[in-house]
Design a protein around this motif. Structure first.
Motif, mmCIF file in Angstrom:
data_model
loop_
_atom_site.group_PDB
_atom_site.id
_atom_site.type_symbol
_atom_site.label_atom_id
_atom_site.label_comp_id
_atom_site.label_asym_id
_atom_site.label_seq_id
_atom_site.Cartn_x
_atom_site.Cartn_y
_atom_site.Cartn_z
ATOM 1 N N LEU A 4 39.533 26.617 26.672
ATOM 2 C CA LEU A 4 40.661 27.451 27.065
ATOM 3 C C LEU A 4 40.139 28.743 27.689
ATOM 4 O O LEU A 4 39.298 29.439 27.102
ATOM 5 C CB LEU A 4 41.537 27.776 25.847
ATOM 6 C CG LEU A 4 42.149 26.560 25.133
ATOM 7 C CD1 LEU A 4 42.903 27.021 23.891
ATOM 8 C CD2 LEU A 4 43.079 25.795 26.059
ATOM 9 N N VAL A 5 40.622 29.041 28.887
ATOM 10 C CA VAL A 5 40.187 30.212 29.630
ATOM 11 C C VAL A 5 41.387 31.128 29.855
ATOM 12 O O VAL A 5 42.487 30.657 30.180
ATOM 13 C CB VAL A 5 39.562 29.807 30.984
ATOM 14 C CG1 VAL A 5 39.069 31.038 31.730
ATOM 15 C CG2 VAL A 5 38.420 28.824 30.767
ATOM 16 N N ARG A 6 41.156 32.394 29.684
ATOM 17 C CA ARG A 6 42.217 33.383 29.880
ATOM 18 C C ARG A 6 42.512 33.529 31.373
ATOM 19 O O ARG A 6 41.607 33.644 32.194
ATOM 20 C CB ARG A 6 41.798 34.717 29.289
ATOM 21 C CG ARG A 6 42.851 35.804 29.390
ATOM 22 C CD ARG A 6 42.420 37.015 28.600
ATOM 23 N NE ARG A 6 43.326 38.133 28.797
ATOM 24 C CZ ARG A 6 43.148 39.067 29.706
ATOM 25 N NH1 ARG A 6 42.101 39.018 30.508
ATOM 26 N NH2 ARG A 6 44.000 40.058 29.834
ATOM 27 N N VAL A 7 43.789 33.519 31.716
ATOM 28 C CA VAL A 7 44.217 33.640 33.108
ATOM 29 C C VAL A 7 44.522 35.105 33.393
ATOM 30 O O VAL A 7 45.339 35.726 32.710
ATOM 31 C CB VAL A 7 45.462 32.764 33.378
ATOM 32 C CG1 VAL A 7 45.931 32.950 34.811
ATOM 33 C CG2 VAL A 7 45.155 31.299 33.098
ATOM 34 N N ASN A 8 43.835 35.619 34.410
ATOM 35 C CA ASN A 8 44.051 37.003 34.826
ATOM 36 C C ASN A 8 44.617 36.992 36.242
ATOM 37 O O ASN A 8 43.939 36.618 37.204
ATOM 38 C CB ASN A 8 42.730 37.781 34.787
ATOM 39 C CG ASN A 8 42.955 39.276 34.835
ATOM 40 O OD1 ASN A 8 44.036 39.736 35.209
ATOM 41 N ND2 ASN A 8 41.943 40.040 34.445
ATOM 42 N N LYS A 9 45.869 37.384 36.386
ATOM 43 C CA LYS A 9 46.537 37.300 37.677
ATOM 44 C C LYS A 9 45.956 38.285 38.685
ATOM 45 O O LYS A 9 45.888 37.990 39.880
ATOM 46 C CB LYS A 9 48.035 37.550 37.510
ATOM 47 C CG LYS A 9 48.737 36.443 36.746
ATOM 48 C CD LYS A 9 50.240 36.692 36.681
ATOM 49 C CE LYS A 9 50.940 35.555 35.949
ATOM 50 N NZ LYS A 9 52.397 35.784 35.872
ATOM 51 N N LYS A 10 45.550 39.455 38.235
ATOM 52 C CA LYS A 10 44.987 40.446 39.148
ATOM 53 C C LYS A 10 43.686 39.950 39.760
ATOM 54 O O LYS A 10 43.453 40.085 40.967
ATOM 55 C CB LYS A 10 44.740 41.763 38.403
ATOM 56 C CG LYS A 10 46.005 42.499 38.018
ATOM 57 C CD LYS A 10 45.671 43.823 37.368
ATOM 58 C CE LYS A 10 46.951 44.575 36.985
ATOM 59 N NZ LYS A 10 46.640 45.860 36.303
ATOM 60 N N GLU B 216 42.741 36.789 40.070
ATOM 61 C CA GLU B 216 43.048 35.672 40.960
ATOM 62 C C GLU B 216 43.572 36.164 42.311
ATOM 63 O O GLU B 216 43.209 35.640 43.367
ATOM 64 C CB GLU B 216 44.091 34.763 40.303
ATOM 65 C CG GLU B 216 43.540 33.926 39.164
ATOM 66 C CD GLU B 216 44.575 32.990 38.612
ATOM 67 O OE1 GLU B 216 45.745 33.089 39.039
ATOM 68 O OE2 GLU B 216 44.219 32.155 37.768
ATOM 69 N N ARG B 217 44.438 37.186 42.282
ATOM 70 C CA ARG B 217 44.960 37.742 43.523
ATOM 71 C C ARG B 217 43.838 38.347 44.367
ATOM 72 O O ARG B 217 43.769 38.163 45.588
ATOM 73 C CB ARG B 217 46.008 38.799 43.184
ATOM 74 C CG ARG B 217 47.049 39.011 44.272
ATOM 75 C CD ARG B 217 48.080 40.040 43.860
ATOM 76 N NE ARG B 217 48.824 39.630 42.670
ATOM 77 C CZ ARG B 217 48.875 40.292 41.537
ATOM 78 N NH1 ARG B 217 48.197 41.424 41.402
ATOM 79 N NH2 ARG B 217 49.599 39.852 40.517
ATOM 80 N N ARG B 218 42.920 39.043 43.710
ATOM 81 C CA ARG B 218 41.805 39.652 44.430
ATOM 82 C C ARG B 218 40.892 38.585 45.041
ATOM 83 O O ARG B 218 40.462 38.687 46.198
ATOM 84 C CB ARG B 218 41.014 40.528 43.461
ATOM 85 C CG ARG B 218 40.033 41.481 44.140
ATOM 86 C CD ARG B 218 39.205 42.204 43.107
ATOM 87 N NE ARG B 218 40.030 42.821 42.090
ATOM 88 C CZ ARG B 218 39.781 42.744 40.778
ATOM 89 N NH1 ARG B 218 38.760 42.042 40.346
ATOM 90 N NH2 ARG B 218 40.566 43.337 39.918
ATOM 91 N N GLU B 219 40.594 37.535 44.287
ATOM 92 C CA GLU B 219 39.738 36.466 44.805
ATOM 93 C C GLU B 219 40.409 35.711 45.946
ATOM 94 O O GLU B 219 39.739 35.279 46.894
ATOM 95 C CB GLU B 219 39.391 35.498 43.670
ATOM 96 C CG GLU B 219 38.436 36.090 42.649
ATOM 97 C CD GLU B 219 38.127 35.118 41.532
ATOM 98 O OE1 GLU B 219 38.768 34.036 41.514
ATOM 99 O OE2 GLU B 219 37.271 35.428 40.693
ATOM 100 N N ARG B 220 41.747 35.539 45.875
ATOM 101 C CA ARG B 220 42.455 34.859 46.953
ATOM 102 C C ARG B 220 42.359 35.653 48.255
ATOM 103 O O ARG B 220 42.158 35.086 49.342
ATOM 104 C CB ARG B 220 43.913 34.664 46.555
ATOM 105 C CG ARG B 220 44.622 33.599 47.368
ATOM 106 C CD ARG B 220 46.066 33.452 46.951
ATOM 107 N NE ARG B 220 46.202 33.078 45.555
ATOM 108 C CZ ARG B 220 46.737 33.832 44.606
ATOM 109 N NH1 ARG B 220 47.209 35.030 44.898
ATOM 110 N NH2 ARG B 220 46.833 33.409 43.366
#
Length: 279
Positions: free
Chosen positions: A133-139, A141-145
């Motif tokens: 289980l990995v914690r999802v960090n939206k910030k 993910e947005r930066r990597e996108r």
């Protein structure tokens, strides 16, 4: 016992930091509680004689609280390590809690069985592959996108520049020798080889359709006609049928084989004395 009633009147009826109320039941979050339910007989604060079973680093421990140790909170709970064998652990609980209430003994045994079951389940899960289980960090993910989109745009520009330079080199715009990258050079060779193989396959397919017959132009005959300075004559079918066709072809060959004739004039110088003698 009077002291226990006073504590329960304060904790049970008024405020308690370990209490967690729901619509159906009131739970207790104290780690020493036997069942996790907030009741008078199960409260570890309002009972001076209490016992419970806890787990520490894969081992089951029996915690005992007696009246004689209430005045020393640091040493109020006595810890006893239970054996790994289940039957021996139950016998030790009976021996150590023989002067405790029967309800406390039964709850301690039930807690021991529950702890041993989840320890066994944990050992089985370690042997099998489990999803992580990995914690999802939206910030993040947005930066990597955004970074991926920028990298794709830069890659497209580099590809367009590379293709433009290759086209210029092919057209001969740049003269001289160049050191190309080995990988790109091999890729170009592979592309050229693939095109050549496709052309050969198409030629083979055309040969199969035509039955394997090919037509070849006689280059020697064309060169001979061009050397005469005249365009080759297109013979009609009547001329081909005529008997004089062979004679005409022989005359044309003789004209080619015959060498041109030149007339050479020689001038001789004679002395004036020889001319006088002759006269």
């Amino acid at each position: 016992m009077i002291q226990d009633d006073i504590i329960w009147s304060c904790v049970g009826e008024n405020f308690c930091c370990f209490k967690a109320k729901t619509k159906l039941e009131t739970f207790c979050r104290n780690r020493y509680n036997l069942s996790g339910i907030c009741r008078r007989k199960l409260c570890p604060l309002a009972n001076s004689q209490y016992a419970t079973v806890l787990e520490h680093r894969g081992k089951c421990l029996l915690y005992m609280k007696t009246i004689e140790r209430i005045h020393t909170p640091n040493k109020m709970w006595e810890k006893i390590v239970l054996p790994d064998k289940y039957s021996d652990a139950l016998k030790m609980i009976d021996e150590k809690l023989q002067y405790f209430p029967k309800m406390t003994i039964n709850k301690a045994k039930q807690r021991l069985t529950r702890i041993r079951q989840y320890l066994m389940r944990m050992r089985r899960m370690k042997l099998t592959v489990q999803p992580k289980l990995v914690r999802v960090n939206k910030k993040v993910e947005r930066r990597e996108r955004k970074r991926e989109n920028r990298a794709l745009e830069v890659a497209k520009i580099e590809k367009s520049i590379n293709n433009e330079l290759v086209d210029r080199l092919k057209s001969g715009l740049y003269d001289g020798f160049y050191n190309f990258d080995q990988e790109e050079f091999e890729q170009m060779l592979d592309k050229i080889g693939a095109k050549y193989e496709e052309e050969e396959e198409e030629k083979e397919k055309e040969k199969e359709k035509t039955g394997g017959s090919t037509f070849v132009i006689d280059e020697e005959a064309e060169n001979e006609m061009e050397s005469w300075g005249k365009t080759p004559k297109i013979w009609d079918m009547e001329d081909l049928v005529d008997d004089d066709y062979e004679k005409k072809m022989k005359k044309l060959k003789k004209r080619k084989k015959g060498k041109p004739k030149f007339e050479i004039e020689f001038e001789q110088e004679v002395n004036h004395q020889q001319k006088r003698e002759k006269n």
